[in-house]
Design a protein around this motif. Sequence first.
Motif, PDB file in Angstrom:
ATOM      1  N   HIS A  13       9.455  12.860   6.056  1.00  0.00           N
ATOM      2  CA  HIS A  13       9.276  13.685   7.247  1.00  0.00           C
ATOM      3  C   HIS A  13       8.711  12.806   8.361  1.00  0.00           C
ATOM      4  N   CYS A  14       9.386  12.764   9.522  1.00  0.00           N
ATOM      5  CA  CYS A  14       8.995  11.852  10.622  1.00  0.00           C
ATOM      6  C   CYS A  14       9.093  10.412  10.095  1.00  0.00           C
ATOM      7  N   SER A  15      10.286  10.052   9.701  1.00  0.00           N
ATOM      8  CA  SER A  15      10.485   8.822   8.913  1.00  0.00           C
ATOM      9  C   SER A  15      10.396   7.526   9.699  1.00  0.00           C
ATOM     10  N   GLY A  16      10.466   7.591  11.034  1.00  0.00           N
ATOM     11  CA  GLY A  16      10.330   6.376  11.838  1.00  0.00           C
ATOM     12  C   GLY A  16      11.356   5.326  11.454  1.00  0.00           C
ATOM     13  N   LEU A  17      10.893   4.095  11.297  1.00  0.00           N
ATOM     14  CA  LEU A  17      11.797   2.985  10.974  1.00  0.00           C
ATOM     15  C   LEU A  17      12.258   3.011   9.519  1.00  0.00           C
ATOM     16  N   GLN A  38      18.522  13.538  12.592  1.00  0.00           N
ATOM     17  CA  GLN A  38      17.582  13.860  13.660  1.00  0.00           C
ATOM     18  C   GLN A  38      17.109  15.299  13.453  1.00  0.00           C
ATOM     19  N   GLY A  39      15.808  15.519  13.639  1.00  0.00           N
ATOM     20  CA  GLY A  39      15.285  16.873  13.490  1.00  0.00           C
ATOM     21  C   GLY A  39      13.884  16.948  14.043  1.00  0.00           C
ATOM     22  N   ASP A  40      13.456  18.178  14.294  1.00  0.00           N
ATOM     23  CA  ASP A  40      12.120  18.399  14.862  1.00  0.00           C
ATOM     24  C   ASP A  40      11.201  18.937  13.776  1.00  0.00           C
ATOM     25  N   ALA A  41      10.079  18.245  13.588  1.00  0.00           N
ATOM     26  CA  ALA A  41       9.115  18.648  12.559  1.00  0.00           C
ATOM     27  C   ALA A  41       8.591  20.064  12.790  1.00  0.00           C
ATOM     28  N   LEU A  42       8.682  20.534  14.021  1.00  0.00           N
ATOM     29  CA  LEU A  42       8.140  21.857  14.330  1.00  0.00           C
ATOM     30  C   LEU A  42       9.171  22.963  14.076  1.00  0.00           C
ATOM     31  N   MET A  63      14.065  12.157   8.172  1.00  0.00           N
ATOM     32  CA  MET A  63      14.212  12.987   9.364  1.00  0.00           C
ATOM     33  C   MET A  63      13.230  12.513  10.434  1.00  0.00           C
ATOM     34  N   ASP A  64      13.727  12.370  11.649  1.00  0.00           N
ATOM     35  CA  ASP A  64      12.859  11.979  12.771  1.00  0.00           C
ATOM     36  C   ASP A  64      13.436  12.580  14.054  1.00  0.00           C
ATOM     37  N   LEU A  65      12.547  12.823  15.009  1.00  0.00           N
ATOM     38  CA  LEU A  65      12.957  13.418  16.292  1.00  0.00           C
ATOM     39  C   LEU A  65      13.650  12.394  17.189  1.00  0.00           C
ATOM     40  N   SER A  66      13.240  11.146  17.075  1.00  0.00           N
ATOM     41  CA  SER A  66      13.700  10.129  18.024  1.00  0.00           C
ATOM     42  C   SER A  66      15.059   9.555  17.620  1.00  0.00           C
ATOM     43  N   HIS A  87       4.910  12.770   4.245  1.00  0.00           N
ATOM     44  CA  HIS A  87       4.717  12.585   5.693  1.00  0.00           C
ATOM     45  C   HIS A  87       3.694  11.476   5.918  1.00  0.00           C
ATOM     46  N   THR A  88       4.061  10.474   6.699  1.00  0.00           N
ATOM     47  CA  THR A  88       3.070   9.454   7.064  1.00  0.00           C
ATOM     48  C   THR A  88       3.146   9.196   8.565  1.00  0.00           C
ATOM     49  N   GLY A  89       2.031   9.387   9.227  1.00  0.00           N
ATOM     50  CA  GLY A  89       1.887   8.809  10.559  1.00  0.00           C
ATOM     51  C   GLY A  89       2.152   9.631  11.787  1.00  0.00           C
ATOM     52  N   ALA A  90       2.375  10.960  11.684  1.00  0.00           N
ATOM     53  CA  ALA A  90       2.590  11.690  12.944  1.00  0.00           C
ATOM     54  C   ALA A  90       1.753  12.959  13.067  1.00  0.00           C
ATOM     55  N   GLU A 149       0.829  -1.207   0.000  1.00  0.00           N
ATOM     56  CA  GLU A 149       0.000   0.000   0.000  1.00  0.00           C
ATOM     57  C   GLU A 149       0.864   1.258   0.000  1.00  0.00           C
ATOM     58  N   ARG A 150       1.916   1.243   0.820  1.00  0.00           N
ATOM     59  CA  ARG A 150       2.837   2.398   0.843  1.00  0.00           C
ATOM     60  C   ARG A 150       3.382   2.656  -0.562  1.00  0.00           C
ATOM     61  N   ARG A 151       3.817   1.567  -1.222  1.00  0.00           N
ATOM     62  CA  ARG A 151       4.404   1.721  -2.556  1.00  0.00           C
ATOM     63  C   ARG A 151       3.364   2.282  -3.530  1.00  0.00           C
TER      64      ARG A 151
HETATM   65  C1  LIG Z   1       3.832   6.465  13.751  1.00  0.00           C
HETATM   66  S1  LIG Z   1       5.505   6.847  13.419  1.00  0.00           S
HETATM   67  C2  LIG Z   1       5.465   6.903  11.657  1.00  0.00           C
HETATM   68  C3  LIG Z   1       6.799   6.606  11.077  1.00  0.00           C
HETATM   69  C4  LIG Z   1       6.880   6.497   9.552  1.00  0.00           C
HETATM   70  N1  LIG Z   1       6.637   7.760   8.884  1.00  0.00           N
HETATM   71  C5  LIG Z   1       5.953   5.443   9.021  1.00  0.00           C
HETATM   72  O1  LIG Z   1       5.039   5.763   8.261  1.00  0.00           O
HETATM   73  O2  LIG Z   1       6.147   4.279   9.348  1.00  0.00           O
HETATM   74  C6  LIG Z   1       5.601   8.559  13.876  1.00  0.00           C
HETATM   75  C7  LIG Z   1       7.021   9.077  13.900  1.00  0.00           C
HETATM   76  O3  LIG Z   1       7.007  10.487  14.109  1.00  0.00           O
HETATM   77  C8  LIG Z   1       8.121  10.827  14.879  1.00  0.00           C
HETATM   78  N2  LIG Z   1       7.900  12.168  15.477  1.00  0.00           N
HETATM   79  C9  LIG Z   1       6.998  12.509  16.416  1.00  0.00           C
HETATM   80  N3  LIG Z   1       7.095  13.830  16.698  1.00  0.00           N
HETATM   81  C10 LIG Z   1       8.075  14.323  15.903  1.00  0.00           C
HETATM   82  C11 LIG Z   1       8.640  15.622  15.719  1.00  0.00           C
HETATM   83  N4  LIG Z   1       8.215  16.680  16.423  1.00  0.00           N
HETATM   84  N5  LIG Z   1       9.601  15.767  14.806  1.00  0.00           N
HETATM   85  C12 LIG Z   1      10.062  14.710  14.081  1.00  0.00           C
HETATM   86  N6  LIG Z   1       9.576  13.447  14.215  1.00  0.00           N
HETATM   87  C13 LIG Z   1       8.588  13.259  15.112  1.00  0.00           C
HETATM   88  C14 LIG Z   1       8.226   9.713  15.897  1.00  0.00           C
HETATM   89  O4  LIG Z   1       9.511   9.629  16.476  1.00  0.00           O
HETATM   90  C15 LIG Z   1       7.873   8.499  15.036  1.00  0.00           C
HETATM   91  O5  LIG Z   1       9.023   7.901  14.491  1.00  0.00           O
END
Ligand SMILES: C[S@@+](CC[C@H](N)C(=O)[O-])C[C@H]1O[C@@H](n2cnc3c(N)ncnc32)[C@H](O)[C@@H]1O
Length: 206
Positions: free
Chosen positions: A47-51, A96-100, A71-74, A114-117, A28-30
Amino acid sequence: MGICRETLRYNFQFVILTLAVRIWIPSERRRIIDALGLKPGDRVLDHCSGLGGNLRPICDAVSPGGHVTAMDLSPEMVRAATRLVRRRRLPVTVEQGDALQLPYPDASFDAVVHTGAINQFGDRRQQAMDEILRVTRDNGVIAIMDESMAPERVETRFGKFLIKQNPMFLDPIPTELVPPGVEAKVERVMAGLFFNIVFRRPARTA
Ligand SMILES: C[S@@+](CC[C@H](N)C(=O)[O-])C[C@H]1O[C@@H](n2cnc3c(N)ncnc32)[C@H](O)[C@@H]1O
């Protein structure tokens, strides 16, 4: 007999979950990323790339010559995505970076995915979107996906189960994040469990 039925049900749920995570969600992502119209050579921010689940299809879409920034905060997520990128030899910079407060100059990217945050950002969603708009070039693609369950799913057993795990499945589609006057494609994806908003960044005024 009771234990046996329980074991069977557990095994069945495990198989379904494994198939979803390994096959259905990646395909589905693809499909969703392929529909964005990314081109070879594009610079894309995941953006907020997670794994890093989006990285392979984005890299395929922008190759040859493209570059992807994840880029992800964690720090844990950054480490996990870095491992994935090394293992698969993907043309990705993981940071590492902050979406805000994105650590990139204006108009750095041809597209931001961007997916998921965004739902988690609550009343800071607009701030996150303003940052996405800032780093996207004029006419660049912006794609935002997160939970929002289709009304017909909400009362189903599966729908109720998901909402119990994560009440953000009840969030409405945040169409207010699309800049005024901009035409956006708004749809529900992933079996009606998520929304997907895609639009082109309007040109900056002088
Ligand atoms: C549900 S995961 C989604 C990850 C990925 N995009 C995906 O679709 O599988 C949400 C991600 O957003 C990141 N996140 C949350 N707040 C954030 C922020 N302020 N800046 C950057 N990343 C952030 C979390 O660390 C987490 O990896």
